[in-house]
Write an enzyme that holds these catalytic residues in place. Structure first.
Site, PDB file in Angstrom:
ATOM      1  N   GLY B  14       0.864  -1.182   0.000  1.00 21.35           N
ATOM      2  CA  GLY B  14       0.000   0.000   0.000  1.00 21.35           C
ATOM      3  C   GLY B  14       0.895   1.224   0.000  1.00 21.35           C
ATOM      4  CB  ALA B  16       3.315   2.297   4.592  1.00 21.23           C
ATOM      5  CB  SER B  37       0.914  -6.744  -2.095  1.00 25.33           C
ATOM      6  OG  SER B  37      -0.435  -6.398  -1.908  1.00 25.33           O
ATOM      7  CB  ALA B  48     -10.595   3.307   0.363  1.00 20.06           C
ATOM      8  CD  GLU B  50     -14.141   8.841   0.605  1.00 20.88           C
ATOM      9  OE1 GLU B  50     -14.670   9.809   1.188  1.00 20.88           O
ATOM     10  OE2 GLU B  50     -14.728   7.763   0.419  1.00 20.88           O
ATOM     11  CG  PHE B 117      -8.999  17.113   6.767  1.00 20.27           C
ATOM     12  CD1 PHE B 117      -9.457  17.296   5.477  1.00 20.27           C
ATOM     13  CD2 PHE B 117      -8.940  15.814   7.275  1.00 20.27           C
ATOM     14  CE1 PHE B 117      -9.849  16.217   4.700  1.00 20.27           C
ATOM     15  CE2 PHE B 117      -9.329  14.727   6.501  1.00 20.27           C
ATOM     16  CZ  PHE B 117      -9.788  14.919   5.219  1.00 20.27           C
ATOM     17  CD  GLN B 231      -9.988   8.693  13.609  1.00 22.22           C
ATOM     18  OE1 GLN B 231      -9.610   8.534  12.458  1.00 22.22           O
ATOM     19  NE2 GLN B 231      -9.553   9.658  14.373  1.00 22.22           N
ATOM     20  CG  HIS B 233     -14.715   9.059   9.421  1.00 19.40           C
ATOM     21  ND1 HIS B 233     -15.761   9.888   9.090  1.00 19.40           N
ATOM     22  CD2 HIS B 233     -13.614   9.587   8.846  1.00 19.40           C
ATOM     23  CE1 HIS B 233     -15.297  10.883   8.343  1.00 19.40           C
ATOM     24  NE2 HIS B 233     -13.998  10.727   8.183  1.00 19.40           N
ATOM     25  CG  LEU B 243     -14.944   8.057   4.701  1.00 21.38           C
ATOM     26  CD1 LEU B 243     -15.161   8.188   6.193  1.00 21.38           C
ATOM     27  CD2 LEU B 243     -13.469   8.213   4.370  1.00 21.38           C
ATOM     28  CD  GLU B 246     -12.137  15.093   9.388  1.00 15.42           C
ATOM     29  OE1 GLU B 246     -12.467  14.066  10.011  1.00 15.42           O
ATOM     30  OE2 GLU B 246     -11.111  15.727   9.626  1.00 15.42           O
ATOM     31  NE  ARG B 286     -11.480  11.798  10.683  1.00 13.26           N
ATOM     32  CZ  ARG B 286     -10.721  11.288   9.752  1.00 13.26           C
ATOM     33  NH1 ARG B 286     -10.069  10.152   9.974  1.00 13.26           N
ATOM     34  NH2 ARG B 286     -10.590  11.885   8.590  1.00 13.26           N
ATOM     35  CG  HIS B 355     -11.863   5.947   9.411  1.00 16.38           C
ATOM     36  ND1 HIS B 355     -12.142   5.622   8.105  1.00 16.38           N
ATOM     37  CD2 HIS B 355     -11.037   7.023   9.364  1.00 16.38           C
ATOM     38  CE1 HIS B 355     -11.494   6.468   7.308  1.00 16.38           C
ATOM     39  NE2 HIS B 355     -10.808   7.312   8.035  1.00 16.38           N
ATOM     40  NE  ARG B 390      -6.374   8.458  11.081  1.00 14.95           N
ATOM     41  CZ  ARG B 390      -6.827   8.752   9.854  1.00 14.95           C
ATOM     42  NH1 ARG B 390      -6.026   9.326   8.966  1.00 14.95           N
ATOM     43  NH2 ARG B 390      -8.049   8.466   9.501  1.00 14.95           N
ATOM     44  CG  ASN B 394      -1.651  14.264  11.173  1.00 19.09           C
ATOM     45  OD1 ASN B 394      -1.231  15.097  10.363  1.00 19.09           O
ATOM     46  ND2 ASN B 394      -1.711  14.509  12.469  1.00 19.09           N
ATOM     47  CG  LEU B 396      -3.650   9.544   3.011  1.00 18.09           C
ATOM     48  CD1 LEU B 396      -4.505  10.397   2.085  1.00 18.09           C
ATOM     49  CD2 LEU B 396      -3.373   8.197   2.370  1.00 18.09           C
TER      50      LEU B 396
HETATM   51  C1  LIG Z   1     -12.113   4.965   3.590  1.00 20.96           C
HETATM   52  C2  LIG Z   1     -10.850   5.546   4.160  1.00 20.96           C
HETATM   53  C3  LIG Z   1     -10.519   6.868   3.936  1.00 20.96           C
HETATM   54  C4  LIG Z   1      -9.356   7.425   4.463  1.00 20.96           C
HETATM   55  N1  LIG Z   1      -9.076   8.728   4.210  1.00 20.96           N
HETATM   56  C5  LIG Z   1      -7.922   9.250   4.679  1.00 20.96           C
HETATM   57  C6  LIG Z   1      -7.568  10.602   4.406  1.00 20.96           C
HETATM   58  O1  LIG Z   1      -8.280  11.331   3.729  1.00 20.96           O
HETATM   59  N2  LIG Z   1      -6.401  11.079   4.904  1.00 20.96           N
HETATM   60  C7  LIG Z   1      -5.566  10.299   5.643  1.00 20.96           C
HETATM   61  O2  LIG Z   1      -4.511  10.773   6.035  1.00 20.96           O
HETATM   62  N3  LIG Z   1      -5.878   9.014   5.907  1.00 20.96           N
HETATM   63  C8  LIG Z   1      -7.035   8.475   5.455  1.00 20.96           C
HETATM   64  N4  LIG Z   1      -7.341   7.167   5.742  1.00 20.96           N
HETATM   65  C9  LIG Z   1      -6.369   6.340   6.441  1.00 20.96           C
HETATM   66  C10 LIG Z   1      -5.273   5.876   5.488  1.00 20.96           C
HETATM   67  O3  LIG Z   1      -5.789   5.777   4.194  1.00 20.96           O
HETATM   68  C11 LIG Z   1      -4.700   4.530   5.867  1.00 20.96           C
HETATM   69  O4  LIG Z   1      -4.289   4.571   7.188  1.00 20.96           O
HETATM   70  C12 LIG Z   1      -3.510   4.186   5.011  1.00 20.96           C
HETATM   71  O5  LIG Z   1      -3.819   4.292   3.647  1.00 20.96           O
HETATM   72  C13 LIG Z   1      -2.951   2.822   5.293  1.00 20.96           C
HETATM   73  O6  LIG Z   1      -1.889   2.577   4.395  1.00 20.96           O
HETATM   74  P1  LIG Z   1      -0.878   1.376   4.588  1.00 20.96           P
HETATM   75  O7  LIG Z   1       0.111   1.465   3.499  1.00 20.96           O
HETATM   76  O8  LIG Z   1      -0.401   1.343   5.975  1.00 20.96           O
HETATM   77  O9  LIG Z   1      -1.796   0.099   4.392  1.00 20.96           O
HETATM   78  P2  LIG Z   1      -2.679  -0.404   3.145  1.00 20.96           P
HETATM   79  O10 LIG Z   1      -2.807   0.589   2.068  1.00 20.96           O
HETATM   80  O11 LIG Z   1      -3.913  -0.967   3.744  1.00 20.96           O
HETATM   81  O12 LIG Z   1      -1.797  -1.560   2.563  1.00 20.96           O
HETATM   82  C14 LIG Z   1      -1.571  -2.759   3.230  1.00 20.96           C
HETATM   83  C15 LIG Z   1      -0.787  -3.654   2.318  1.00 20.96           C
HETATM   84  O13 LIG Z   1      -0.394  -4.824   3.012  1.00 20.96           O
HETATM   85  C16 LIG Z   1      -0.701  -5.952   2.259  1.00 20.96           C
HETATM   86  N5  LIG Z   1      -0.926  -7.082   3.177  1.00 20.96           N
HETATM   87  C17 LIG Z   1      -1.665  -7.085   4.313  1.00 20.96           C
HETATM   88  N6  LIG Z   1      -1.623  -8.301   4.880  1.00 20.96           N
HETATM   89  C18 LIG Z   1      -0.842  -9.076   4.103  1.00 20.96           C
HETATM   90  C19 LIG Z   1      -0.413 -10.440   4.157  1.00 20.96           C
HETATM   91  N7  LIG Z   1      -0.800 -11.277   5.131  1.00 20.96           N
HETATM   92  N8  LIG Z   1       0.395 -10.907   3.173  1.00 20.96           N
HETATM   93  C20 LIG Z   1       0.780 -10.096   2.158  1.00 20.96           C
HETATM   94  N9  LIG Z   1       0.403  -8.797   2.058  1.00 20.96           N
HETATM   95  C21 LIG Z   1      -0.395  -8.305   3.020  1.00 20.96           C
HETATM   96  C22 LIG Z   1      -1.913  -5.562   1.465  1.00 20.96           C
HETATM   97  O14 LIG Z   1      -2.051  -6.377   0.328  1.00 20.96           O
HETATM   98  C23 LIG Z   1      -1.568  -4.124   1.108  1.00 20.96           C
HETATM   99  O15 LIG Z   1      -0.725  -4.101  -0.010  1.00 20.96           O
HETATM  100  C24 LIG Z   1      -8.519   6.622   5.242  1.00 20.96           C
HETATM  101  C25 LIG Z   1      -8.831   5.302   5.478  1.00 20.96           C
HETATM  102  C26 LIG Z   1      -9.997   4.753   4.963  1.00 20.96           C
HETATM  103  C27 LIG Z   1     -10.335   3.329   5.275  1.00 20.96           C
END
Ligand SMILES: Cc1cc2nc3c(=O)[nH]c(=O)nc-3n(C[C@H](O)[C@H](O)[C@H](O)COP(=O)(O)OP(=O)(O)OC[C@H]3O[C@@H](n4cnc5c(N)ncnc54)[C@H](O)[C@@H]3O)c2cc1C
Ligand code: SF4
Ligand code: FES
Lengths: 251, 597
Positions: B14, B16, B37, B48, B50, B117, B231, B233, B243, B246, B286, B355, B390, B394, B396
């Site tokens: 994802g 990160a 992944s 997702a 937004e 925000f 959290q 939402h 969702l 915000e 929130r 959320h 949170r 913050n 993203l």
């Molecule tokens: C609907 C929604 C809206 C949001 N809006 C905002 C916003 O406007 N601003 C903001 O700052 N934050 C927002 N957030 C929060 C933010 O989007 C997330 O915290 C963030 O995107 C998480 O990113 P990540 O890279 O940590 O994880 P993810 O993007 O969830 O990625 C996780 C990765 O790990 C992989 N993975 C997981 N388990 C395994 C496994 N067992 N084996 C192999 N691969 C695995 C998945 O395939 C994926 O590639 C929102 C969250 C949601 C749900």
């Protein structure tokens, strides 16, 4: 309410498990449904309550991750944003996306599509490089509008399932990847058009398209990939013309 | 079993994970990066998001303001040194994304635009319409294809980490398409597996957000920190939980109860002005907004949807069609398509849903976990910037800032580390394979895992919701212990290997139960109210004397987790009263006078 809750609908789902089935075949399932139930939710209820062996991809449930494309009554659709109320009284036929090899049940092979995306240099090749410390590149809203719609592609592959050319020639680069190519070629920060156009002069490139436009009809995100293909035909022709008699190997 | 050797293994692609992979590839082009992944990277749940991502840009904004908003927003449970580093690197990362092509929304003069925000005093949220996460993720994915040293393992599911001699040295993966296992050995491992919101019933998360990486680290002895802070939402679709960003409120939307009254003014967030000021009313944080919903529901001032859910109304009408469609196209699509409502002329019924997981894998400011060789970034980690609540936009920013740090740190560690101890690791991998196959082939007692999953989600929602009570939390703990026990007796319908999603969901449920237990036990142990953890059973106040501390949940095989505490790093913002609306402004004024006067 009570009456509505008791409504049921029949789904014909194409099943194929490589280890045990010789051929894909339809299996019938019946689910109770409510007004707001999506096809994805129907599939989930079948998996949870009737038959855990049914396989399909999904994640976001909000038409943005691009996982859940499938043929629903013969049309490529996202299962999470297609609602049973629009398909009633059924039976509803659900099959994997057309034009792709089936790996199992509703799961098709995505790898070739992703390779196409990777092949078109899907990143900014900057006109002028500058360090991050120098701040952002300026881009007016009008400059953005030139490519922004093409950047909205969610890689759902519905347009490929709708495209007869891709059906006939799986090597055709196809509408989604072409939209992405145009997303970068149309970006005022980018200088990679030449390299990208080189990729699509050939017979698997832009000229394969016979301009049926079914791809844009199928697109759930109004990306209008047919427009990307057309723009590239013009660009490709123009580019070709500019190169004059320079001998190029387009294969 | 197939075996690949690499230098840096990144689990999760994802926001990160991709940012970490690019950073590692740039920092150490000669090292090999394996990026794993369970879905194609662009399907990851970052897609997702937004609303947008924080980074100070306006002339009248300062890093201090972003710092203070974040620390008070987190009810002082933040690691202040980490927040300091964070706020001073956000903007750079946002510009980096711009250079890589992210289509941030612009002002007429071509500069990047920012929006308001919740809980942020000054507009500093960079946005790409209301598809910010989508564009960040696609930009990162597409950019990552430039780097030859990154080798992807798409649709590979991690079943275990490989740990030998007290050092993380790889992982065991299940290839979804074939159902075959492979081992990846590595000199450094980064977890970027995302959050765990699916352990609750109504949530905004995608199906893949099942806490896998948290459970993996936990089982190998790494504590999960601050897991009680979950959290809600405030503005989600009743039923599905999808969702409504915000950003709607950032653009000026109102929240109304069934009488058309802007009820937030009754909960210390007023005054209600036609244009909500930042940190007032609809632009409050929130946790406060979700709590106000709960109170309104108790007072009978909510509407009831056709599906029988309580809801309040998100009113965008006064913004006008042009602004709504231009700034919030996805919201229009969701309301029109999923609910049959046009937000241009009808308010949208909304309610809170789970959320975000503030807690996660314990890591330091360098993203290193206590297990040598193991790093974590993104929502799966607890680096300490979110505290007890949170602030939107913050996370993203967190992905970008700390994804980069994780990639660079892992690369540096890999360079100095001894080669992986391959024969011993492969023995461990075979044992992990046997365990996973045991779950698949075991006869079990005939119970379906889907039944357990629903019960887990129900019990957490009851016991660890917006407001919490001791006996209800205890019930949640008890039910989870029972579910853990029943999990050993589940039967999987599908015994085949290729694309067996029945098996994968069962493996995920195992992870979810571990995470759920960490949440419930951390919650019941915290005898105070802070941020997203609000109790109604005599512990309604914040208690700094006893609980200005992080909770740490420690895994115990076959038993409930053990909870301990660790200190909070406070550098320059002593705990104060957390207030919004007019009171918030007064207090902030007084604080400023005190420090400058
Ligand atoms: C609907 C929604 C809206 C949001 N809006 C905002 C916003 O406007 N601003 C903001 O700052 N934050 C927002 N957030 C929060 C933010 O989007 C997330 O915290 C963030 O995107 C998480 O990113 P990540 O890279 O940590 O994880 P993810 O993007 O969830 O990625 C996780 C990765 O790990 C992989 N993975 C997981 N388990 C395994 C496994 N067992 N084996 C192999 N691969 C695995 C998945 O395939 C994926 O590639 C929102 C969250 C949601 C749900
Ligand atoms: S162009 Fe449209 S239909 Fe084709 S992959 Fe992209 S979003 Fe899907
Ligand atoms: S589940 Fe993500 S697009 Fe349908």
């Amino acid at each position: 309410m009570a009456d509505r809750d008791r409504l049921t609908i029949e789904l014909w789902i194409l099943r194929y498990r490589p280890a045990q089935d010789e051929e894909p075949h339809f299996v019938s399932y019946t689910v109770t449904y409510t007004e707001e139930m999506s096809v994805l939710e129907a599939l989930q209820s079948i998996k949870d309550e009737q038959d855990g062996s049914l396989s399909f991809r999904w994640s976001c449930r909000m038409a943005i991750c691009g996982s859940c494309g499938m043929m629903i009554d013969g049309t490529p659709k996202l299962a999470c944003s297609t609602f049973l109320r629009d398909l009633a009284p059924g039976p509803v036929k659900i099959a994997p996306l057309e034009n792709f090899p089936i790996e199992r049940d509703l799961v098709v092979t995505v790898a070739d599509f992703v390779k196409k995306i990777e092949s078109i240099y899907p990143f900014i090749m900057p006109k002028e490089t500058k360090p991050v410390e120098a701040g952002e590149y300026l881009q007016t809203p009008a400059q953005m509008a030139a490519y922004e719609p093409f950047s909205d592609c969610i890689n759902c592959m519905l347009c490929y399932a709708a495209c007869p050319q891709f059906g006939a020639n799986p090597d055709f680069i196809g509408p989604g990847a072409m939209a992405l190519l145009q997303r970068y070629n149309g970006d005022s920060r980018d200088a990679g058009s030449r390299e990208r156009l080189d990729l699509i002069h050939g017979e698997d490139g832009v000229w394969s398209c016979t301009a049926v436009g079914l791809c844009s009809e199928a697109c759930p995100k109004l990306v209008d990939p047919a427009n990307a293909v057309n723009q590239n035909k013009t660009n490709s022709a123009f580019d070709f013309f500019l190169r004059g008699l320079r001998k190029e190997n387009h294969s | 079993m197939d075996h690949f050797d690499t230098d840096i293994l990144i689990l999760g692609a994802g926001g990160a994970g991709l940012r970490a992979a690019i950073a590692a590839a740039e920092a150490a082009p000669d090292q090999r990066v394996a990026l794993v992944s369970k879905v194609y990277p662009m399907r990851s749940h970052t897609v997702a998001a937004e609303g947008g991502s924080a980074g100070v840009v306006q002339a009248h904004d300062t890093l201090d303001d972003h710092f203070n908003d974040t620390v008070s927003g987190g009810d002082w449970l933040c690691e202040q040194d980490v927040v300091e580093y964070f706020v001073s690197h956000c903007t750079r990362e946002m510009i980096q994304l711009e250079h890589w092509g992210c289509p941030w929304s612009r002002k007429p003069d071509g500069h990047v635009n920012v929006r308001a925000f919740g809980g942020m005093k000054i507009e500093r949220t960079w946005f790409a319409a209301d598809r910010s996460g989508f564009h960040i993720l696609h930009t990162l994915f597409q950019t990552s294809t430039k780097y030859k040293s990154i080798e992807r393992f798409d649709e590979y599911f991690c079943v275990d980490l490989l740990v030998e001699n007290g050092r993380a040295q790889g992982a065991v993966l299940l290839c979804l398409a074939t159902g075959e296992f492979c081992a990846i050995t590595a000199r450094a491992v980064v977890l970027a597996t995302g959050g765990a919101g699916r352990v609750f019933r109504q949530n905004t998360n995608g199906g893949i957000v099942t806490g896998d990486g948290m459970a993996l680290a936990f089982r190998h002895g790494v504590p999960l920190r601050d897991m009680e802070f979950v959290q809600y939402h405030p503005t989600c679709m009743p039923g599905s939980g999808v969702l409504f960003t915000e950003g709607c409120r950032g653009e000026g939307a109102f929240l109304l109860n069934k009488d058309g009254y802007r009820y937030l003014q009754d909960y210390g967030l007023g005054p209600a002005e036609p244009q909500p000021r930042n940190k007032y009313m609809e632009l409050g944080p929130r946790d406060r907004l979700s709590q106000a919903f709960w109170q309104e529901e108790r007072k009978g001032r909510t509407v009831t949807t056709p599906q029988g859910e309580a809801a309040v109304l998100l009113d965008l009408r006064h913004l006008g069609r042009k602004r709504i469609e231009e700034r919030l196209p996805l919201i229009c699509e969701l309301a029109r398509h999923f609910m049959g409502i046009d937000p241009v002329d009808t308010p949208i019924p909304v309610r809170p849903a789970v959320h975000y997981t503030m807690g996660g894998i314990l890591v330091g400011i360098d993203t290193a976990s206590p297990l040598p060789g193991l790093y974590a970034a993104g929502e799966c980690s607890s680096i300490g910037i979110h505290g007890a609540n949170r602030l939107g936009s913050n996370s993203l920013a967190e992905l970008s800032v700390f994804g980069r740090v994780a990639g660079e740190q892992a690369a540096a560690f890999a360079k100095g580390a001894a080669a992986a101890e391959i024969p011993a690791l492969l023995d461990r991998a075979r044992a992990a394979e046997a365990r996973a196959l045991g779950l698949l082939n075991g006869k079990g007692g005939g119970e379906r895992h889907s039944v357990l999953r629903k019960e887990m989600a129900d019990s957490l929602e009851k016991g660890c919701g917006i407001y919490r009570l001791g006996d209800e939390m205890q019930q949640a703990c008890d039910r989870l212990a029972d579910l853990r026990h029943r999990y050993d007796g589940i039967t999987i319908d599908d015994k085949s290997r290729a694309w067996n999603t029945d098996w994968i969901s069962a493996l995920e449920l195992g992870y979810q139960l571990d995470v759920a237990q960490a949440m419930a036990h951390s919650a019941i142990a915290r005898k105070e109210s802070r941020g997203a953890h609000q109790r109604l059973d005599g512990y309604t106040q914040r208690d700094d004397a006893n609980y200005l501390r992080h909770s740490l949940a420690h895994y115990r095989k076959g038993a409930s987790p053990e909870i301990s505490y660790s200190p909070v790093t406070i550098t320059r913002s002593p705990p104060g009263q957390r207030a919004y609306g007019a009171l918030g402004e007064q207090l902030e004024h007084a604080r400023k006078e005190a420090t400058h006067g």
